[in-house]
Design a protein around this motif. Structure first.
Motif, mmCIF file in Angstrom:
data_model
loop_
_atom_site.group_PDB
_atom_site.id
_atom_site.type_symbol
_atom_site.label_atom_id
_atom_site.label_comp_id
_atom_site.label_asym_id
_atom_site.label_seq_id
_atom_site.Cartn_x
_atom_site.Cartn_y
_atom_site.Cartn_z
ATOM 1 N N LYS A 125 -6.883 6.993 3.294
ATOM 2 C CA LYS A 125 -6.042 5.719 3.519
ATOM 3 C C LYS A 125 -5.438 5.577 4.894
ATOM 4 C CE LYS A 125 -3.742 5.280 -1.019
ATOM 5 N NZ LYS A 125 -2.283 5.011 -1.927
ATOM 6 N N VAL A 126 -5.426 6.737 5.790
ATOM 7 C CA VAL A 126 -4.964 6.780 7.077
ATOM 8 C C VAL A 126 -6.107 6.898 8.070
ATOM 9 C CG1 VAL A 126 -3.665 8.012 8.639
ATOM 10 C CG2 VAL A 126 -2.779 7.641 6.512
ATOM 11 N N VAL A 127 -6.229 5.909 8.828
ATOM 12 C CA VAL A 127 -7.039 5.782 9.948
ATOM 13 C C VAL A 127 -6.711 5.695 11.360
ATOM 14 C CG1 VAL A 127 -8.996 4.272 10.815
ATOM 15 C CG2 VAL A 127 -8.626 4.099 8.363
ATOM 16 N N LEU A 149 0.784 -1.192 -0.083
ATOM 17 C CA LEU A 149 -0.008 -0.070 0.005
ATOM 18 C C LEU A 149 1.004 1.218 -0.084
ATOM 19 C CD1 LEU A 149 -2.804 1.283 0.480
ATOM 20 C CD2 LEU A 149 -2.408 1.301 2.818
ATOM 21 N N HIS A 150 0.553 2.208 -0.995
ATOM 22 C CA HIS A 150 1.888 3.083 -1.241
ATOM 23 C C HIS A 150 1.448 4.409 -0.377
ATOM 24 C CE1 HIS A 150 3.264 6.765 -3.818
ATOM 25 N NE2 HIS A 150 4.327 6.219 -2.859
ATOM 26 N N MET A 151 2.414 4.600 0.744
ATOM 27 C CA MET A 151 1.991 5.552 1.699
ATOM 28 C C MET A 151 3.087 6.634 1.888
ATOM 29 S SD MET A 151 -0.622 4.971 3.011
ATOM 30 C CE MET A 151 -0.883 5.904 4.518
ATOM 31 N N ARG A 152 4.282 6.523 1.116
ATOM 32 C CA ARG A 152 5.387 7.408 1.375
ATOM 33 C C ARG A 152 6.400 7.474 0.433
ATOM 34 N NH1 ARG A 152 8.078 7.478 7.479
ATOM 35 N NH2 ARG A 152 9.088 9.640 7.219
ATOM 36 N N LYS A 174 -6.169 0.340 3.946
ATOM 37 C CA LYS A 174 -5.877 1.446 4.643
ATOM 38 C C LYS A 174 -4.961 1.209 5.721
ATOM 39 C CE LYS A 174 -10.606 2.930 3.479
ATOM 40 N NZ LYS A 174 -11.607 3.585 4.075
ATOM 41 N N GLU A 175 -4.516 2.179 6.270
ATOM 42 C CA GLU A 175 -3.460 2.041 7.229
ATOM 43 C C GLU A 175 -3.912 2.423 8.751
ATOM 44 O OE1 GLU A 175 0.900 2.448 6.623
ATOM 45 O OE2 GLU A 175 0.743 3.998 7.915
#
Length: 608
Positions: A466-468, A53-56, A524-525
């Motif tokens: 995407k961020v929880v 999951l692309h986050m950064r 989601k993260e």
């Protein structure tokens, strides 16, 4: 965020059943890749697989492999400890750090530095060493399973539950430290010998390895403490166990029904006011690190329409209200924040009949009331009511922010369907009634599919965030549970200190792996600001009576420091709400067998 896995075999053996790959891919929808390593002279084979999951930074497919054949799988976030730029990819940076040297001391030094949640698998080709582990709190899931008869091991972020299978079941990897498997040494043995490098405070003695019973390990594997005496440095300071009070008692008498005025009175004490603001500073910094430096979204077909990057599991209680208020100070004003509020439909004919009577009395005819309004009223559970009240408080704090209050309404039929299709596999290997209730509630909440009201109209809405953010960790550190009051009444401050010490020690096995698996099933993260290392260290450093005063009434004494911080932020009635567990606030606990105990084994998780 990723779904990572590794399958090690010294002889042909299938440890992964159908469904594991699908569950891993749901965690990491942006990239999938596999690498296989076969070492003929030592008769072993390793299959590494990762779903990203692309986050950064730039999208970095995993597993990563360097010129020396080392392989790295990373499921985590570096929020501190190592120098990772906002636009850099932490997986690549961390792999470069690890690859500079190949000694155990170096691996442990690098992993000890990291501040943030993680689970990792690292294969050192020249040494034939396989490293793996979870962070100190176990904020990222990693499951393991040994072959029943042959030398084999599987590691995965998420698995599947197969009823009636002869395979050994999965277990959560104990978050005791980092594990190393010497594959060359294992070639000459009849079993897999794992060495543990534990988390330790400086000067502490190594713990006894008692988490590994015969249920956890097959006859083909053993876990021993490493013989070199090496360890990881615990990333938080030890718990302050001071018992004797050093703070002067207030002369004010508090009533049985506390109010915000009581908090305001306590804040007249300079010491309490300064402490609340120090706590806010640390917690605000933790939230900031978790809501900024997110990847740029792919340009929308409607570029003028802003969508939320951040969502919050939101009940309107003090934990989630403070997260929302702090996120508001760090998220750009043009960005909405999604407040995810879950409710389970009450199957109560009596209540439905009473609702119809009330509408008939008001309108003169039952037919003049829309059926939709009657239907929605059956989702007016306690968390929905406090959630709406909390929304109004947030609008007062910042009326310019777009707050998307997402009403996530779940019927009993949909609950049963999704439990069998998805949730039972994500909760596994945990299996209690409590795990089922919380796992289901968090899964539906994190999915973010519901209704949002704009004016007088409600329209379908799906949160794109995407961020929880979740408030887990607040109750465990600030004496928010009813069991803390029981322990205080029976054993005083000393007993309460012991109880709080135990809370953090077991949080990895009770909550965090499960919540990570459930939330990330939606791509989601999950992020846990209350378990930021600096936040935990701050709370650990102060005496227990600075955090909670359980001689005060419910709704005031528990999580007292958090309530004082809430008032400093400008929050009102939400600062006084007593603890209400998610399974009761969302009313999922009312849908099933009322005679069950939370610790009972849940038969519903085995019906799939």
């Amino acid at each position: 965020m990723c779904g990572i896995c590794c399958v090690l075999n010294f002889s042909p053996s299938k440890l992964f059943e159908t469904g594991v790959a699908e569950n891993l891919k749901r965690r990491g929808p942006n990239s999938s890749r596999e690498i296989k390593k076969t070492v003929t002279h030592l008769s072993y084979e390793c299959l590494f697989s990762a779903h990203v999951l692309h986050m950064r930074g730039h999208l970095t497919p995993q597993p990563l492999e360097d010129a020396n054949g080392n392989v790295f799988l990373w499921n985590g976030e570096v929020f501190g400890g190592l120098d990772v730029g906002c636009q850099e990819n932490d997986t690549r940076c961390l792999f470069q750090h690890l690859s500079t040297q190949d000694s155990p001391e170096h691996v442990l030094s690098v992993m000890s530095c990291i501040r943030g949640p993680w689970a990792f698998i690292y294969y050192q080709a020249a040494k034939h060493w396989l490293w793996f582990g979870r962070d100190f709190f176990g904020r990222r899931s990693l499951l393991w399973r040994c072959g029943a008869e042959k030398k084999s091991l599987a590691l995965t972020s998420v698995a599947t539950y197969l009823p009636g299978t002869d395979h050994p079941q999965w277990q959560e990897l104990p978050a005791l430290g980092v594990y190393r498997l010497d594959l060359e040494a294992c070639f000459h043995l009849d079993f897999l010998k794992l060495e543990l490098y534990p988390w330790l405070h400086p000067g502490d003695a190594p713990p006894l390895i008692n988490q590994f019973s015969e249920e956890n390990l097959s006859s083909c594997m053993s876990v021993v403490m490493n013989g070199s005496g090496l360890c990881l440095t615990t990333p938080v300071c030890p718990l302050n166990k001071t018992i004797a009070r050093t703070v002067q008692e207030t002369a004010h008498t508090f009533g049985s029904q506390p109010s915000v005025e009581d908090l305001d009175l306590l804040l007249k004490c300079d010491h309490k006011k300064k402490l609340a603001n120090r706590f806010l500073d640390v917690l605000s910094n933790a939230v900031q690190k978790r809501v900024q430096c997110l990847p740029c979204d792919i340009p929308s077909l409607q570029p003028h329409k802003e969508e939320a990057d951040i969502a919050i599991l939101f009940s309107g209680g003090i934990d989630s209200m403070i997260l929302a208020a702090l996120a508001d100070s760090h998220v750009p004003l043009g960005k909405p924040i999604d407040l995810l509020n879950v409710a389970f439909k009450l199957q109560d004919p009596k209540r439905q009949k009473e609702s119809k009577k009330m509408h008939k009395k008001k309108t003169g005819s039952i037919n003049s009331c829309p059926e939709e309004s009657l239907e929605l009223s059956r989702f007016d559970v306690p968390d929905r009511i406090t959630g709406r009240a909390g929304l109004q408080e947030l609008k007062v704090l910042n009326p310019e922010r777009k707050w998307n209050f997402v009403e996530i309404n779940v019927t009993q039929e949909e609950l049963h369907d999704m439990r069998q299709k998805h949730i039972c596999h994500l909760v596994h290997p945990l299996d209690t009634v409590l795990d089922d209730s919380i796992g289901c509630a968090v899964w539906f909440a994190a999915r973010g599919v519901g209704l949002v009201q704009d004016g007088t109209e409600r329209s379908p809405f799906t949160s794109p965030a995407k961020v929880v953010l979740t408030g887990i960790g607040a109750d465990e550190q600030l004496a928010g549970y009813s069991r803390h009051r029981v322990r205080y009444r029976t054993s005083g401050i000393e007993g309460l200190v012991q109880e709080l010490g135990m809370e953090l020690e077991r949080i990895s096995s009770r909550n965090l792996g499960r919540d990570d698996r459930v939330i990330t099933d939606h791509g989601k993260e999950a992020r846990f600001p209350y378990l930021d290392e600096e936040v935990v260290s701050f709370l650990n450093s102060i005496p227990v009576w600075e955090k909670a005063e359980l001689s005060l009434p419910r709704g005031l004494g528990e999580k007292l420091l958090l309530r004082l911080a809430a008032r400093e932020l400008g929050l009102g009635p939400s600062a006084m709400l007593p603890k209400r567990a998610m399974q009761f606030g969302s009313r999922i606990a009312k849908l099933e067998n009322h005679q069950e105990k939370a610790s009972d084994k849940c038969s519903r998780l085995y019906m799939a």
